[in-house]
Scaffold this motif. Sequence first.
Motif, PDB file in Angstrom:
ATOM      1  N   ALA A 137     -31.651   2.745  -0.185  1.00  0.00           N
ATOM      2  CA  ALA A 137     -31.293   4.198  -0.716  1.00  0.00           C
ATOM      3  C   ALA A 137     -30.986   5.195   0.469  1.00  0.00           C
ATOM      4  N   SER A 138     -31.426   5.156   1.531  1.00  0.00           N
ATOM      5  CA  SER A 138     -31.070   5.948   2.599  1.00  0.00           C
ATOM      6  C   SER A 138     -29.944   5.385   3.334  1.00  0.00           C
ATOM      7  N   ARG A 139     -29.622   4.179   3.437  1.00  0.00           N
ATOM      8  CA  ARG A 139     -28.549   3.414   4.178  1.00  0.00           C
ATOM      9  C   ARG A 139     -28.895   3.668   5.759  1.00  0.00           C
ATOM     10  N   ALA A 140     -30.129   3.666   5.930  1.00  0.00           N
ATOM     11  CA  ALA A 140     -30.722   3.776   7.361  1.00  0.00           C
ATOM     12  C   ALA A 140     -30.243   2.928   8.355  1.00  0.00           C
ATOM     13  N   THR A 141     -30.411   1.503   8.030  1.00  0.00           N
ATOM     14  CA  THR A 141     -29.935   0.477   9.124  1.00  0.00           C
ATOM     15  C   THR A 141     -28.562   0.461   8.995  1.00  0.00           C
ATOM     16  N   GLU A 142     -27.858   0.455   7.851  1.00  0.00           N
ATOM     17  CA  GLU A 142     -26.440   0.303   7.896  1.00  0.00           C
ATOM     18  C   GLU A 142     -25.663   1.372   8.889  1.00  0.00           C
ATOM     19  N   SER A 143     -25.872   2.589   8.598  1.00  0.00           N
ATOM     20  CA  SER A 143     -25.627   3.703   9.279  1.00  0.00           C
ATOM     21  C   SER A 143     -25.898   3.639  10.866  1.00  0.00           C
ATOM     22  N   ALA A 144     -27.082   3.070  11.027  1.00  0.00           N
ATOM     23  CA  ALA A 144     -27.350   3.254  12.387  1.00  0.00           C
ATOM     24  C   ALA A 144     -26.686   1.964  13.197  1.00  0.00           C
ATOM     25  N   MET A 187     -31.711  -3.214  14.922  1.00  0.00           N
ATOM     26  CA  MET A 187     -31.713  -1.899  14.363  1.00  0.00           C
ATOM     27  C   MET A 187     -32.647  -1.769  13.346  1.00  0.00           C
ATOM     28  N   GLU A 188     -32.645  -2.845  12.333  1.00  0.00           N
ATOM     29  CA  GLU A 188     -33.546  -2.953  11.046  1.00  0.00           C
ATOM     30  C   GLU A 188     -34.917  -2.884  11.531  1.00  0.00           C
ATOM     31  N   GLN A 189     -35.496  -3.379  12.607  1.00  0.00           N
ATOM     32  CA  GLN A 189     -36.740  -3.346  13.123  1.00  0.00           C
ATOM     33  C   GLN A 189     -36.955  -2.000  13.662  1.00  0.00           C
ATOM     34  N   GLN A 190     -36.215  -1.349  14.242  1.00  0.00           N
ATOM     35  CA  GLN A 190     -36.362   0.023  14.897  1.00  0.00           C
ATOM     36  C   GLN A 190     -36.364   0.814  13.658  1.00  0.00           C
ATOM     37  N   VAL A 191     -35.503   0.902  12.939  1.00  0.00           N
ATOM     38  CA  VAL A 191     -35.636   1.686  11.629  1.00  0.00           C
ATOM     39  C   VAL A 191     -36.926   1.257  11.008  1.00  0.00           C
TER      40      VAL A 191
END
Length: 257
Positions: A137-144, A187-191
């Motif tokens: 929903a937030s697209r956090a990993t993709e954007s990072a 990045m996914e782990q960091q997110v």
Amino acid sequence: MAHAAPSAQQVLAASPIDDIVAQYPAMMSQGIREGMKQSGQVPPMVAETLGHIVSSSFRAGDIERRIIADLDENLSDAQLEAVRDWYETPVARKIAEAEIAASAPDSWQQVRAQAPALNERYQGTERARMFDRFDRASRATESAVDTSIAVQLGMATAMAALSTDSVHYEQIRQRIEGQRSMLRGMMEQQVYDSYLYTYRNISNQELGLYLDFLESDAGSAFSRVMTNSIQQAITEPVESVGKQMSRFLSPESPNGQ
């Protein structure tokens, strides 16, 4: 009674985004300085100077103006109103405070320090299972990942000025793009670590309401515009930063480029 829909600027002010964006220049600068120092490719004093170059090239006001223009262009009055209404709820305010606090430049040290304990605490729990919904929903990993690749490309282009080899932009781009899969996992782990830390004092019920908002028509449109606007506002100055860094790192180059 009929009433005017909130402006994009009012919606941005109601959200935590403007407070988070205000910390971006310092956050970017700190990240570049630490990355340069850890790489060992430049002396600490040079890394500090490059950090200042980065800080002066990213302006919170410019990012906010882009976001407002993009919200005006892409969200309807009804969507803007729905977003504003959400951010005026007590739950949204509580979550916004947590997100602002976690976005401070020095908070990443706390995220890393508490990550092992938080990962162990939430392993196999509902909070851990809710992460996939949050990330989609937030697209956090993709954007990072996209932002990191763009910034790496700009920095690598500048660092190439130190090399005696003829390294072309396309070669650098292909090399960095080739690391996308590995970078995504990291990045996914960091997110995920940041997610556990940021919302550690938010209940599952409150987080569920937030996810419902992010997945709604208005919330999804708002989140999409936010990530795209911020990503473009960050990556577009990278070329300029790269050129400034190249001039600083190799001031005696024939063309000063």
